[in-house]
Design an enzyme around this catalytic site. Structure first.
Site, PDB file in Angstrom:
ATOM      1  CG  ASP A 283      -1.852   1.093   1.347  1.00 15.33           C
ATOM      2  OD1 ASP A 283      -2.844   1.040   0.616  1.00 15.33           O
ATOM      3  OD2 ASP A 283      -1.622   2.025   2.141  1.00 15.33           O
TER       4      ASP A 283
ATOM      5  CG  ASN B 211      -5.240  10.972  -5.170  1.00 15.02           C
ATOM      6  OD1 ASN B 211      -4.493  11.094  -6.140  1.00 15.02           O
ATOM      7  ND2 ASN B 211      -5.897   9.866  -4.932  1.00 15.02           N
TER       8      ASN B 211
ATOM      9  CG  HIS C 238      -8.020  12.581  -7.970  1.00 18.26           C
ATOM     10  ND1 HIS C 238      -8.061  11.494  -7.131  1.00 18.26           N
ATOM     11  CD2 HIS C 238      -8.815  13.517  -7.398  1.00 18.26           C
ATOM     12  CE1 HIS C 238      -8.842  11.749  -6.111  1.00 18.26           C
ATOM     13  NE2 HIS C 238      -9.321  12.974  -6.242  1.00 18.26           N
TER      14      HIS C 238
ATOM     15  CG  ASP D 201      -4.830   8.632 -11.832  1.00 15.01           C
ATOM     16  OD1 ASP D 201      -5.136   8.104 -10.738  1.00 15.01           O
ATOM     17  OD2 ASP D 201      -5.689   9.058 -12.646  1.00 15.01           O
TER      18      ASP D 201
ATOM     19  CD  GLU E 219      -4.563   3.878  -1.252  1.00 13.14           C
ATOM     20  OE1 GLU E 219      -4.718   3.962  -0.034  1.00 13.14           O
ATOM     21  OE2 GLU E 219      -5.496   4.089  -2.056  1.00 13.14           O
TER      22      GLU E 219
END
Length: 195
Positions: free
Chosen positions: A76, A84, A89, A93, A119
C-alpha cells in the site's frame, strides 16, 4: 447415357466467403480486446483483482499438489490520500503508474503483480517461502523509498507478507497478508511485516 430431350451436365456453385471471414476476424479481435479489458486494470495495465484471483487459485493448487512454496505480498502506498489531496488525482495516477513500472523492474518474470484496489497492490511469488517473500518485499520497499516520483515529496510503501500453508484458501492467505499490512501501517509505515 443421355435420353432424348435431357441434357447432361453439372452445376457448380461458388460462394464468396471473404466478407464472412472478415466479420469473423473482427469478432475474434473484439473478443481478445474484451478479454484483456476484463483481466487488466485500465490505469496501470497490470492484472486486476478478478484475474489475480484466478491466477492465485491455480498457483495455490499447484503448490498444494507439488508441495512447493508460494508467497503473497500486499503493498500500500503510505498516505496516498494526501498525495491526491495535495497534488490532484492526475499526479496521484502518475505516482501509481510510476510505482508499477518500478515494481515491474524489480520482480522476477514469473512473479505476478496485480492491482488489489485503490493504492493497494498484490504480488504473487511462486517458489518463495515466507522469508523469501519478506526479502522481496524489503527490496521493493527500499526501491520505492529511494525512487524520485513525479511529485515533490517522498513516497513510501508498507508491505504485508504471507506464505501459502496447506489447507489455505485464497481468502485465508490474502487475509494473513492483509493483517500483516495493517500491522506495518500500525507500526509506523514504510516497513514490511510478515504473518
Amino acid at each position: 447415357m443421355e435420353k432424348e430431350g435431357q441434357g447432361g451436365g453439372s452445376v457448380i456453385a461458388f460462394n464468396d466467403i471473404t466478407e464472412q471471414k472478415k466479420y469473423q476476424e473482427s469478432l475474434e479481435l473484439i473478443n481478445q480486446i474484451l478479454e484483456k479489458q476484463a483481466a487488466t486494470d485500465p490505469l496501470t495495465g497490470i492484472y486486476n483483482r478478478m484475474k489475480f484471483s484466478k491466477v492465485l487459485g491455480n498457483e495455490m493448487k499447484r503448490a498444494e499438489r507439488h508441495g512447493t512454496q508460494l508467497a503473497v505480498m500486499l503493498l500500500d502506498i503510505d498516505k496516498f490520500k494526501s498525495i491526491n489531496d495535495t497534488y490532484g488525482h492526475l499526479d496521484g495516477d502518475n505516482v501509481l503508474k510510476s510505482l508499477i513500472q518500478l515494481l515491474a523492474q524489480n520482480i522476477r518474470s514469473r512473479d505476478i503483480l496485480a492491482r488489489w484496489g485503490g493504492e493497494e497492490f498484490i504480488l504473487l511469488a511462486p517458489g518463495t517461502d515466507l522469508e523469501g517473500g519478506r526479502l522481496i518485499a524489503e527490496k521493493l520497499r527500499l526501491a520505492v523509498a529511494e525512487c524520485d516520483f513525479p511529485i515533490p515529496r517522498p513516497v513510501t510503501s508498507s508491505f504485508g507478507v504471507a506464505a501459502f500453508q496447506p489447507g489455505d484458501t485464497e481468502l485465508t492467505l490474502t487475509n494473513r497478508a492483509d493483517q500483516a499490512l495493517y500491522r506495518a501501517k500500525e507500526q509506523g509505515r514504510n516497513r514490511v511485516e510478515v504473518l
